[in-house]
Write an enzyme that holds these catalytic residues in place. Structure first.
Site, PDB file in Angstrom:
ATOM      1  N   LYS A   1      12.397  23.353  17.850  1.00 33.58           N
ATOM      2  CA  LYS A   1      11.540  22.878  16.748  1.00 33.58           C
ATOM      3  C   LYS A   1      12.028  21.530  16.251  1.00 33.58           C
ATOM      4  O   LYS A   1      13.216  21.330  16.018  1.00 33.58           O
ATOM      5  CB  LYS A   1      11.540  23.884  15.592  1.00 33.58           C
ATOM      6  CG  LYS A   1      10.958  25.243  15.963  1.00 33.58           C
ATOM      7  CD  LYS A   1      11.291  26.306  14.948  1.00 33.58           C
ATOM      8  CE  LYS A   1      10.867  27.683  15.460  1.00 33.58           C
ATOM      9  NZ  LYS A   1      11.451  28.770  14.660  1.00 33.58           N
TER      10      LYS A   1
ATOM     11  N   HIS B   1      14.288  32.743  11.304  1.00 32.53           N
ATOM     12  CA  HIS B   1      13.373  33.215  12.343  1.00 32.53           C
ATOM     13  C   HIS B   1      13.724  32.665  13.721  1.00 32.53           C
ATOM     14  O   HIS B   1      14.395  31.634  13.871  1.00 32.53           O
ATOM     15  CB  HIS B   1      11.938  32.786  12.001  1.00 32.53           C
ATOM     16  CG  HIS B   1      11.455  33.381  10.713  1.00 32.53           C
ATOM     17  ND1 HIS B   1      10.370  32.882  10.023  1.00 32.53           N
ATOM     18  CD2 HIS B   1      11.919  34.409   9.952  1.00 32.53           C
ATOM     19  CE1 HIS B   1      10.181  33.586   8.931  1.00 32.53           C
ATOM     20  NE2 HIS B   1      11.107  34.514   8.856  1.00 32.53           N
TER      21      HIS B   1
ATOM     22  N   ARG C   1       0.824  -1.221   0.000  1.00 29.53           N
ATOM     23  CA  ARG C   1       0.000   0.000   0.000  1.00 29.53           C
ATOM     24  C   ARG C   1       0.853   1.265   0.000  1.00 29.53           C
ATOM     25  O   ARG C   1       0.389   2.342  -0.373  1.00 29.53           O
ATOM     26  CB  ARG C   1      -0.912   0.004   1.230  1.00 29.53           C
ATOM     27  CG  ARG C   1      -1.863  -1.182   1.314  1.00 29.53           C
ATOM     28  CD  ARG C   1      -2.445  -1.303   2.712  1.00 29.53           C
ATOM     29  NE  ARG C   1      -1.375  -1.527   3.699  1.00 29.53           N
ATOM     30  CZ  ARG C   1      -1.590  -1.509   5.020  1.00 29.53           C
ATOM     31  NH1 ARG C   1      -2.789  -1.251   5.510  1.00 29.53           N
ATOM     32  NH2 ARG C   1      -0.590  -1.736   5.863  1.00 29.53           N
TER      33      ARG C   1
ATOM     34  N   ARG D   1      11.705  30.889   3.841  1.00 30.71           N
ATOM     35  CA  ARG D   1      11.114  31.431   5.067  1.00 30.71           C
ATOM     36  C   ARG D   1      12.200  31.409   6.148  1.00 30.71           C
ATOM     37  O   ARG D   1      12.702  30.344   6.488  1.00 30.71           O
ATOM     38  CB  ARG D   1       9.902  30.597   5.512  1.00 30.71           C
ATOM     39  CG  ARG D   1       8.746  30.565   4.491  1.00 30.71           C
ATOM     40  CD  ARG D   1       7.619  29.701   4.973  1.00 30.71           C
ATOM     41  NE  ARG D   1       6.555  29.508   3.984  1.00 30.71           N
ATOM     42  CZ  ARG D   1       5.299  29.904   4.170  1.00 30.71           C
ATOM     43  NH1 ARG D   1       4.952  30.542   5.304  1.00 30.71           N
ATOM     44  NH2 ARG D   1       4.371  29.686   3.248  1.00 30.71           N
TER      45      ARG D   1
HETATM   46  C1  LIG Z   1       4.729  31.333  13.105  1.00 30.43           C
HETATM   47  C2  LIG Z   1       3.256  31.600  13.275  1.00 30.43           C
HETATM   48  C3  LIG Z   1       2.590  32.494  12.468  1.00 30.43           C
HETATM   49  N1  LIG Z   1       1.248  32.707  12.651  1.00 30.43           N
HETATM   50  C4  LIG Z   1       0.573  33.637  11.736  1.00 30.43           C
HETATM   51  C5  LIG Z   1       1.168  35.035  11.685  1.00 30.43           C
HETATM   52  C6  LIG Z   1       0.922  35.476  10.265  1.00 30.43           C
HETATM   53  O1  LIG Z   1      -0.371  36.048  10.151  1.00 30.43           O
HETATM   54  C7  LIG Z   1       0.953  34.183   9.454  1.00 30.43           C
HETATM   55  C8  LIG Z   1       2.268  33.929   8.716  1.00 30.43           C
HETATM   56  O2  LIG Z   1       3.310  34.072   9.672  1.00 30.43           O
HETATM   57  P1  LIG Z   1       4.825  34.129   9.196  1.00 30.43           P
HETATM   58  O3  LIG Z   1       4.912  34.982   7.954  1.00 30.43           O
HETATM   59  O4  LIG Z   1       5.666  34.500  10.389  1.00 30.43           O
HETATM   60  O5  LIG Z   1       5.084  32.620   8.781  1.00 30.43           O
HETATM   61  P2  LIG Z   1       6.501  31.988   8.379  1.00 30.43           P
HETATM   62  O6  LIG Z   1       7.266  32.962   7.511  1.00 30.43           O
HETATM   63  O7  LIG Z   1       6.214  30.639   7.879  1.00 30.43           O
HETATM   64  O8  LIG Z   1       7.276  31.912   9.759  1.00 30.43           O
HETATM   65  C9  LIG Z   1       7.677  30.682  10.324  1.00 30.43           C
HETATM   66  O9  LIG Z   1       8.724  30.191   9.532  1.00 30.43           O
HETATM   67  C10 LIG Z   1       9.940  29.845  10.160  1.00 30.43           C
HETATM   68  C11 LIG Z   1      10.723  28.942   9.249  1.00 30.43           C
HETATM   69  C12 LIG Z   1       9.807  29.321  11.537  1.00 30.43           C
HETATM   70  O10 LIG Z   1      10.582  28.477  12.002  1.00 30.43           O
HETATM   71  C13 LIG Z   1       8.780  29.892  12.404  1.00 30.43           C
HETATM   72  O11 LIG Z   1       7.879  28.902  12.895  1.00 30.43           O
HETATM   73  C14 LIG Z   1       7.986  30.965  11.766  1.00 30.43           C
HETATM   74  O12 LIG Z   1       8.719  32.170  11.897  1.00 30.43           O
HETATM   75  O13 LIG Z   1       0.731  33.125  10.414  1.00 30.43           O
HETATM   76  C15 LIG Z   1       0.523  32.065  13.629  1.00 30.43           C
HETATM   77  O14 LIG Z   1      -0.695  32.278  13.788  1.00 30.43           O
HETATM   78  N2  LIG Z   1       1.179  31.189  14.454  1.00 30.43           N
HETATM   79  C16 LIG Z   1       2.528  30.920  14.310  1.00 30.43           C
HETATM   80  O15 LIG Z   1       3.064  30.088  15.078  1.00 30.43           O
END
Ligand SMILES: Cc1cn([C@H]2C[C@H](O)[C@@H](COP(=O)(O)OP(=O)(O)O[C@H]3O[C@H](C)C(=O)[C@H](O)[C@H]3O)O2)c(=O)[nH]c1=O
Length: 184
Positions: free
Chosen positions: A73, A63, A23, A60
């Site tokens: 993480k 961070h 599978r 991304r």
């Molecule tokens: C990180 C996070 C974001 N959000 C909301 C805030 C924004 O409205 C939207 C996108 O957030 P952001 O642009 O910060 O997402 P990424 O660019 O993927 O950020 C992440 O990407 C890198 C690689 C990481 O390791 C972190 O977890 C985090 O910084 O999701 C949430 O509601 N909860 C969360 O835990």
């Protein structure tokens, strides 16, 4: 479970066993007991994250969340492939400012454990790549921060990544004051 040390003490590559059959496969993607029996004792996880990036070359990062909301993480790739990077941001660490990267993909099933005190970022290698990761602290926008992806000599394998405005405007590492300290 295969466990590999990396060039950054504390950062681990973990590859869970896959049970294949006609599978497809079954794998325990997270099992605390399995890791503890292998001598790996990770902190408690309180939040799972899941993001999808459509374009190849979406980056991304880099961070972090500052203390007291610093996050460890456990990262894996649910679909597609990505190059995942951790940077030691702990002032006083022997590996401060050093980075480690690994390809995580649906195919290889590898996971990267990145402790609190490290920056995290990734760049996608396939379209519609999904990353899923467990975090040791809840999201805190007030503690959310970033460092420019191209300010540490990381070989991302991409010259003009797809970036968020936040990531495009992040400070260079050399101009950034780390909130983390090395505790031995
Ligand atoms: C990180 C996070 C974001 N959000 C909301 C805030 C924004 O409205 C939207 C996108 O957030 P952001 O642009 O910060 O997402 P990424 O660019 O993927 O950020 C992440 O990407 C890198 C690689 C990481 O390791 C972190 O977890 C985090 O910084 O999701 C949430 O509601 N909860 C969360 O835990």
């Amino acid at each position: 479970m295969q466990i590999e040390q990396t060039t950054l003490p504390g950062v681990l590559l973990l590859t869970p066993r896959r049970h294949g059959d006609a599978r497809g496969f079954f794998s325990e993607s997270w099992n605390r007991k399995t890791l503890e029996e292998a001598g790996v004792d990770l902190p408690e996880f309180v939040q799972d994250n899941h993001s999808m990036s459509g374009a190849v070359g979406t980056l991304r990062g880099l961070h972090y969340q500052s203390p007291p909301m610093a996050q460890g993480k456990l990262v894996r790739c649910g679909r597609g492939a990505l190059y995942d990077v951790a940077v030691d941001a702990r002032l006083g660490s022997p590996t401060y400012g050093q980075w480690f990267g690994a390809e995580l993909s649906f195919e290889n099933g590898r996971q990267l454990w990145i402790p609190a005190g490290f920056l995290h970022g990734f760049v996608t290698r396939e379209p519609d790549t999904e990353i899923v990761y467990k975090c040791t602290a809840h999201y805190s926008a007030a503690n959310d921060g970033g460092v420019r992806w191209d300010s540490l000599g990381i070989d991302w394998g991409v010259d003009a990544p797809v970036l968020s405005d936040k990531d495009r405007d992040a400070p260079a590492f050399v101009n950034w004051q780390s909130p983390f300290t090395f505790e031995g």
